[in-house]
Design a protein around this motif. Structure first.
Motif, mmCIF file in Angstrom:
data_model
loop_
_atom_site.group_PDB
_atom_site.id
_atom_site.type_symbol
_atom_site.label_atom_id
_atom_site.label_comp_id
_atom_site.label_asym_id
_atom_site.label_seq_id
_atom_site.Cartn_x
_atom_site.Cartn_y
_atom_site.Cartn_z
ATOM 1 N N GLY A 97 9.376 -78.672 15.630
ATOM 2 C CA GLY A 97 10.217 -79.895 14.841
ATOM 3 C C GLY A 97 11.593 -79.839 15.058
ATOM 4 N N LYS A 98 12.228 -78.533 15.162
ATOM 5 C CA LYS A 98 13.595 -78.591 15.476
ATOM 6 C C LYS A 98 14.077 -79.094 16.890
ATOM 7 N N GLY A 99 12.930 -79.379 17.716
ATOM 8 C CA GLY A 99 13.372 -79.672 19.155
ATOM 9 C C GLY A 99 14.249 -78.298 19.835
ATOM 10 N N VAL A 100 13.586 -77.124 19.356
ATOM 11 C CA VAL A 100 14.460 -76.242 20.183
ATOM 12 C C VAL A 100 13.889 -75.825 21.810
ATOM 13 N N LYS A 101 14.775 -75.391 22.475
ATOM 14 C CA LYS A 101 14.443 -75.290 24.064
ATOM 15 C C LYS A 101 13.694 -73.817 24.445
ATOM 16 N N ALA A 102 13.946 -72.839 23.721
ATOM 17 C CA ALA A 102 13.348 -71.457 23.847
ATOM 18 C C ALA A 102 13.197 -70.770 22.614
ATOM 19 N N VAL A 103 12.225 -69.819 22.424
ATOM 20 C CA VAL A 103 11.862 -69.000 21.447
ATOM 21 C C VAL A 103 11.542 -67.583 21.893
ATOM 22 N N GLN A 104 12.498 -66.561 21.475
ATOM 23 C CA GLN A 104 12.462 -65.233 21.945
ATOM 24 C C GLN A 104 11.620 -64.237 20.980
ATOM 25 N N PHE A 105 10.495 -63.726 21.281
ATOM 26 C CA PHE A 105 9.802 -62.958 20.334
ATOM 27 C C PHE A 105 10.185 -61.464 20.508
ATOM 28 N N PHE A 106 10.881 -60.767 19.492
ATOM 29 C CA PHE A 106 11.067 -59.351 19.563
ATOM 30 C C PHE A 106 9.775 -58.986 18.717
ATOM 31 N N THR A 107 9.008 -59.657 17.960
ATOM 32 C CA THR A 107 8.051 -59.563 17.455
ATOM 33 C C THR A 107 6.667 -58.741 18.617
ATOM 34 N N ALA A 108 6.123 -57.677 18.389
ATOM 35 C CA ALA A 108 5.289 -57.164 19.048
ATOM 36 C C ALA A 108 3.893 -56.972 18.523
ATOM 37 N N GLY A 109 2.751 -56.427 19.104
ATOM 38 C CA GLY A 109 1.425 -56.545 18.576
ATOM 39 C C GLY A 109 0.703 -57.548 19.099
ATOM 40 N N PHE A 110 0.814 -57.958 20.369
ATOM 41 C CA PHE A 110 -0.033 -58.945 20.929
ATOM 42 C C PHE A 110 -0.870 -58.508 21.841
ATOM 43 N N SER A 111 -0.810 -59.116 23.104
ATOM 44 C CA SER A 111 -1.867 -58.451 24.068
ATOM 45 C C SER A 111 -1.623 -56.996 24.274
ATOM 46 N N GLU A 112 -0.657 -56.371 24.249
ATOM 47 C CA GLU A 112 -0.397 -55.012 24.497
ATOM 48 C C GLU A 112 -1.091 -54.110 23.463
ATOM 49 N N SER A 113 -1.379 -54.821 22.320
ATOM 50 C CA SER A 113 -2.296 -53.901 21.415
ATOM 51 C C SER A 113 -3.719 -53.555 21.499
ATOM 52 N N GLY A 114 -4.061 -54.383 22.839
ATOM 53 C CA GLY A 114 -5.586 -54.306 23.169
ATOM 54 C C GLY A 114 -6.466 -54.744 22.085
ATOM 55 N N ILE A 115 -6.019 -55.536 21.094
ATOM 56 C CA ILE A 115 -6.996 -56.327 20.268
ATOM 57 C C ILE A 115 -7.273 -57.659 20.824
ATOM 58 N N ALA A 116 -8.534 -58.022 20.894
ATOM 59 C CA ALA A 116 -8.760 -59.384 21.439
ATOM 60 C C ALA A 116 -8.191 -60.355 20.733
ATOM 61 N N GLN A 117 -8.191 -60.429 19.217
ATOM 62 C CA GLN A 117 -7.739 -61.781 18.615
ATOM 63 C C GLN A 117 -6.370 -61.796 19.023
ATOM 64 N N ARG A 118 -5.498 -60.644 19.070
ATOM 65 C CA ARG A 118 -4.154 -60.822 19.501
ATOM 66 C C ARG A 118 -3.650 -61.371 20.714
ATOM 67 N N ALA A 119 -4.719 -61.250 21.710
ATOM 68 C CA ALA A 119 -4.547 -61.820 23.114
ATOM 69 C C ALA A 119 -4.733 -63.225 23.071
ATOM 70 N N ASP A 120 -5.609 -63.619 22.197
ATOM 71 C CA ASP A 120 -6.204 -65.159 21.850
ATOM 72 C C ASP A 120 -4.774 -65.653 21.305
ATOM 73 N N LEU A 121 -4.329 -64.906 20.173
ATOM 74 C CA LEU A 121 -3.042 -65.609 19.902
ATOM 75 C C LEU A 121 -1.877 -65.858 20.704
#
Lengths: 487, 487
Positions: A97-121
C-alpha cells in the motif's frame, strides 16, 4: 531452481539508496535490541528520513513514532521488519500500500526452523513481493550497511564509504566484519546480510557488484548455494574483473548441520565448491579474521606482493625462528642476504646485538629511520618481494618495545615505513602482536592507528601475515598467467 | 658429546635457591635495560639479598652498589652478568673467589656468533666453572624465574608459585610465557632460559623437573639438542610421570637457519624429533600461544577431557557453523541432541531465537543460570565429554554481549560455570573472543578475570580451544592405553 523473472524488478541500485527508511517493531521502552540499534545507526549515518513504526509509542529515541506505515507523511522506500513471523503477511500488505521498494526481515523462524508451514509462509511472502513489485532482503538477516546512502544497521563505526563489498549469509558475520575492520582501516561500499536469501541472493549480488563502480573488491560469506550452475557463471564473471574472496561456512558435516539450522542452507560438497573457486581464481579463507587480513592486504599493499620472497626485520631470536617456520609453512621464503647487503646493513644498524640474516634480528631500540634504511637495502634483493617489520607489545608495559617508545613513536614508524615503500617500490607491512591485556594496549593502539592512517597493512601475528601474503601472491600469479596466456 | 662429570656438581636445587644475588653490569644512569629490570624484579619478588655491582655507581635504584663481587658483605650464590663477552673471564675469577654457586650470562656473542674464537672462549668459561665448582646458565639467555625463591628476571607479574616448569632456549619466549600466562592464571615453579646451554642444558633440566615435587607439568621450547640418545632417555622418563609439552623451534630450513644464529643450535631432523615425541607421548605445539592454551587446559580442566565429544552453547549462527567446521578439523565431534534432551532444554532456555542443536544457539540475553542449566542437561549425554560457552566481545560496546551485561556479569557467569562443572562432572570451558580494540576491552577483561579466578579455562577463539582439547584428549588417551596394556 530459481524462477525466471518476467517483470521489471526493482534493481539493487534502487534498494541501496532509499529516500526514507521505516523501522517496524522498534520499542520505546529503552531496551536496546536490533531495531533500536538500527535506528541509532540510521540517525548517526545521516539517513535522509528515519521513521520508527509502533502503535504503542508516540516517540522512540527522540524520533516521532508512527502507528502504521500508511501514516508516515513522506516516501518510504525501505522497511526494516522486526516483528514475529506470524504478523508478516499483514505487514507486507501495508508495504504494498505504501509503495515501498524493499523490505528487510530481521525476523527469523521461517524455512530455517525446519517447520513446513513456515517454509510455505516464505513462499507466500515471495509471491506477494513479486505481485506488488518490491524486493525482500532475508528473512533472518540484519540487512544492509550502505554508508554512502546512510542506510546502515549498526552504530558507532566509521561511515566513510570504501571499495569493499561484503555479501553475508550470516548477520553476525556481516556486523562483525564492519566492527572488526573498522580500526584496521577497511571501508565498505555495501555490506549485505541476506539470511535465507528468499529473493535477493548471492547470485544477483555477484552480478551487481561485478559492475558496481564503487566496489573494487568483493568478499562473501556463503553457507549454501541454491543454483550451482548460475552461481558458477556469476562467480567466474565477477572474479574475472575484481578480486573475490570467499569464506565458505559449513565445510564439514558438523558445520553443515549448523548451517541448515542457521539459514536453511543445504551446503554443497566442499570439494566441488573448492574446485569451482580454484577455477575462477577466487581467494578462499577459513574464517572472518582471515578474510579481514586478505582485505587489509588487498586494500593497502601498494604494489601487491609480486612473489613469495619475504624479508623480516624485528627483535628477538624466538620470533626469528618462528618466522622461518611460519613462512615455509605458507610456501613463502626468506631469501638469504649476500655479504655485500650484510655490510651495507651494518652501516645503518647497531652491530652489537643484531644478527644480519633474514629474518634480520635487531634490538628494539633501533630507530624507525634505521629500520627504514635497512628495508631499503634489503629491498634491493630481487628475490625479496615483500618486507615487514615485526613488533611485539607486552602486557607489562615496562618490558618489550613499549619502553623504548617516544611519545610519537607510532607516527615516526609509520612515516619511516612509508619512506621504505617509496624507496624500495615494494609492499611494506607491519606485524604487531597485541599485548593481550590493558597494559601496553594504548601503545599498541597508537602504533596501529598511525600505521593504518598511513595505509600500511597491519597484521596481528606472523602466521596471519604470512597466510594473507601467500593467498594474495597466489591469486596474483594466477591472474597474471590468465591475462598472458602462454607465459 | 657432553663430557661426563666426575666431581660433585652444584645441584639445580641449590642453583634455584640462592641466599644472595648479584647483578653485574646494572647502570645507575636511569636507563631501563635487562639488568635494571632484573634488579626491579628481584626487589619486588622479595629476593633475600640483592646486590648491584658496578664500580661507577654508589647506588642503583635505591640499592647500595658495590664496585666488585668481593666487596659484597654477605654470601652471593647467584650472579647475573650483563657485561661484554671480552670481560667475562676476569669476572669468572671473581666469582670463583667469592664462592658463588651459579653464574647466568645475559651476555651474548659466543658460539652463536659463528666466530671461532668466541666458541673457544665458551669452552674456557666451562672449564673455569668446572674447576671452580660453580654452574653456568647460558650464555645468551635471560636466566631464571623462580618465584618461590624471589629469584626472578622480570617485574610486574604475579610471583605466586605454581605447578608449571618451563625450559626455554629462547629468552624472549621465557619472558613472554610468564607475561602472557599471567592474566590467564598459569603459575610457575621454575622458568629457565638457558640460551646456548653451555653447562645447564635441557637434559639435566628434564631429569630435575621429573623429580621436582613442586612441578606437575613440564613445558619446553627447544631449538636444538646436543645429545639425542640422552635427550630421548630424559624425555621418556619425564613424560612417563608428568605431562610434557614441547614447542620445537626451527622446524623448517628457514627456521633452522634462524635457530643457528640465535642459540648456535644445529636442529635435528624434525621428522626424527616428532617421532621421538610421539613415542614418549609428548604434547607437541607450534607456537607460544598454543603452548599457553595447553597449559591452561592442563592446569584448570577438572577433570581433563575424557574424549573428543564437545558441546557448545553460544549466540549466533555464524559462530555455530564455524564451531562445527573447527571441531571436525581438529578431530573433535559435536554429538547430536536427542528429542528428550531438546525438550528438557526448551524448559530452561528461550524457545524464540534459540536453535536446539549442538552447537546450541541461544540469544545473548540468556542468563548465566540458564546457561548452567543447559550445560547440566547436555552434560548427561555420555558422548559429550567437554562443554563450553562461547561469547564474542565487540569493539563497539553497545553491540554484542557487552550491552546485556550486568555489573557483576563476570562473577555470575563464572559461578554458573562452576556449578555446571559440579553438576555435570565434566570439564567446562569458556571461549571469549576479545574485542580487538579498547571498546569492550574492560567488559572482556572483567569476564576473563572472574573465570580465571574461578579456575575455568579461558580460550580466545574456537580454533585455539579446539586445538588444545584435541591435544590433551589425545595425550590422555595414549596415557590410558599405556597404563592399561591390552585395553
Amino acid at each position: 531452481m530459481r524462477e525466471k523473472t518476467t517483470y521489471q524488478r526493482v534493481s539493487l541500485e534502487e534498494v541501496f539508496s532509499p529516500r526514507g527508511v521505516a523501522v517496524v517493531g522498534a520499542s520505546g521502552s529503552g531496551r536496546m535490541g536490533f531495531p533500536e540499534g538500527v535506528l541509532m545507526g540510521l540517525v548517526e549515518a545521516g539517513c535522509p528520513a528515519v521513521y520508527p513504526v509502533n502503535p504503542k509509542y508516540r516517540e522512540i529515541m527522540g524520533l516521532p513514532c508512527y502507528p502504521t506505515l500508511e501514516s508516515i507523511p513522506g516516501p518510504v522506500d525501505y522497511v526494516v521488519v522486526s516483528i514475529p513471523a506470524t504478523g508478516v503477511m499483514t505487514l507486507l500488505e501495508d508495504c504494498a500500500g505504501k509503495g515501498v521498494k524493499a523490505v528487510q526481515f530481521f525476523t527469523a523462524g521461517f524455512s530455517e526452523s525446519g517447520i513446513a508451514q513456515r517454509a510455505d509462509l516464505e513462499r507466500e511472502m515471495l509471491a506477494k513481493a513479486r505481485a506488488s513489485g518490491f524486493r525482500i532482503i532475508g528473512p533472518n538477516c540484519v540487512g544492509l550497511f550502505v554508508p554512502k546512502s546512510g542506510l546502515v544497521n549498526i552504530s558507532g563505526v566509521s561511515f566513510e564509504p570504501g571499495p569493499v563489498a561484503f555479501i553475508s549469509q550470516s548477520g553476525g558475520h556481516a556486523n562483525n566484519i564492519v566492527q572488526f575492520s573498522d580500526f584496521r582501516g577497511i571501508r565498505f561500499s555495501k555490506v549485505v546480510s541476506y539470511g535465507n536469501g528468499l529473493d535477493v541472493d548471492e547470485i544477483e549480488m555477484l552480478e551487481y557488484f561485478k559492475d558496481d563502480p564503487e566496489t573494487k573488491i568483493i568478499a562473501a560469506y556463503i553457507e549454501g548455494i541454491k543454483d550451482g550452475r548460475r552461481f558458477k557463471e556469476a562467480l567466474e564473471a565477477a572474479a574475472a574483473v575484481k578480486p573475490v574472496i570467499i569464506y565458505k561456512g559449513g565445510r564439514t558435516e558438523a558445520g553443515q548441520r549448523a548451517a541448515f539450522g542457521h539459514t536453511a542452507s543445504m551446503t554443497s560438497s566442499i570439494a566441488v565448491f573448492e574446485a569451482l573457486c580454484r577455477q575462477a581464481n577466487v581467494i578462499q579463507v577459513n574464517d572472518i579474521d582471515e578474510l579481514i587480513d586478505v582485505l587489509v592486504l588487498l586494500s593497502f599493499a601498494d604494489p601487491l606482493p609480486q612473489g613469495t620472497g619475504m624479508a623480516m626485520i624485528g627483535a628477538g631470536g624466538g620470533p626469528s625462528v618462528l618466522a622461518g617456520d611460519v613462512m615455509e609453512k605458507h610456501s613463502l621464503c626468506l631469501p638469504a642476504l649476500s655479504n655485500a647487503i650484510q655490510n651495507e646493513l651494518k652501516k645503518v644498524l647497531p652491530v652489537d646485538g643484531s644478527i644480519f640474516t633474514n629474518p634480520l634480528d635487531t634490538p628494539n631500540m633501533s630507530t624507525p629511520k634505521a629500520i627504514s634504511s635497512a628495508m631499503t637495502i634489503m629491498g634491493k634483493i630481487p628475490e625479496i618481494h615483500t618486507l615487514f617489520y615485526h613488533m611485539g607489545f607486552h602486557p607489562i608495559s615496562r618490558w618489550g618495545i613499549n619502553r623504548f617508545m617516544a611519545d610519537n613513536y607510532g607516527e615516526q614508524l609509520a612515516q619511516a615505513l612509508v619512506e621504505a615503500k617509496a624507496s624500495s617500490g615494494k609492499p611494506i607491512l607491519l606485524a604487531l602482536r597485541p599485548p593481550g591485556d590493558l597494559g601496553g594496549m594504548e601503545e599498541f593502539l597508537d602504533v596501529q592507528k598511525a600505521a593504518v592512517d598511513a595505509k600500511i597493512p597491519v597484521f596481528y601475528d606472523l602466521d596471519r601475515l604470512a597466510l594473507a601474503v601467500s593467498r594474495v601472491a597466489a591469486w596474483r600469479k594466477n591472474k597474471m598467467a590468465w591475462m598472458k596466456p602462454g607465459t
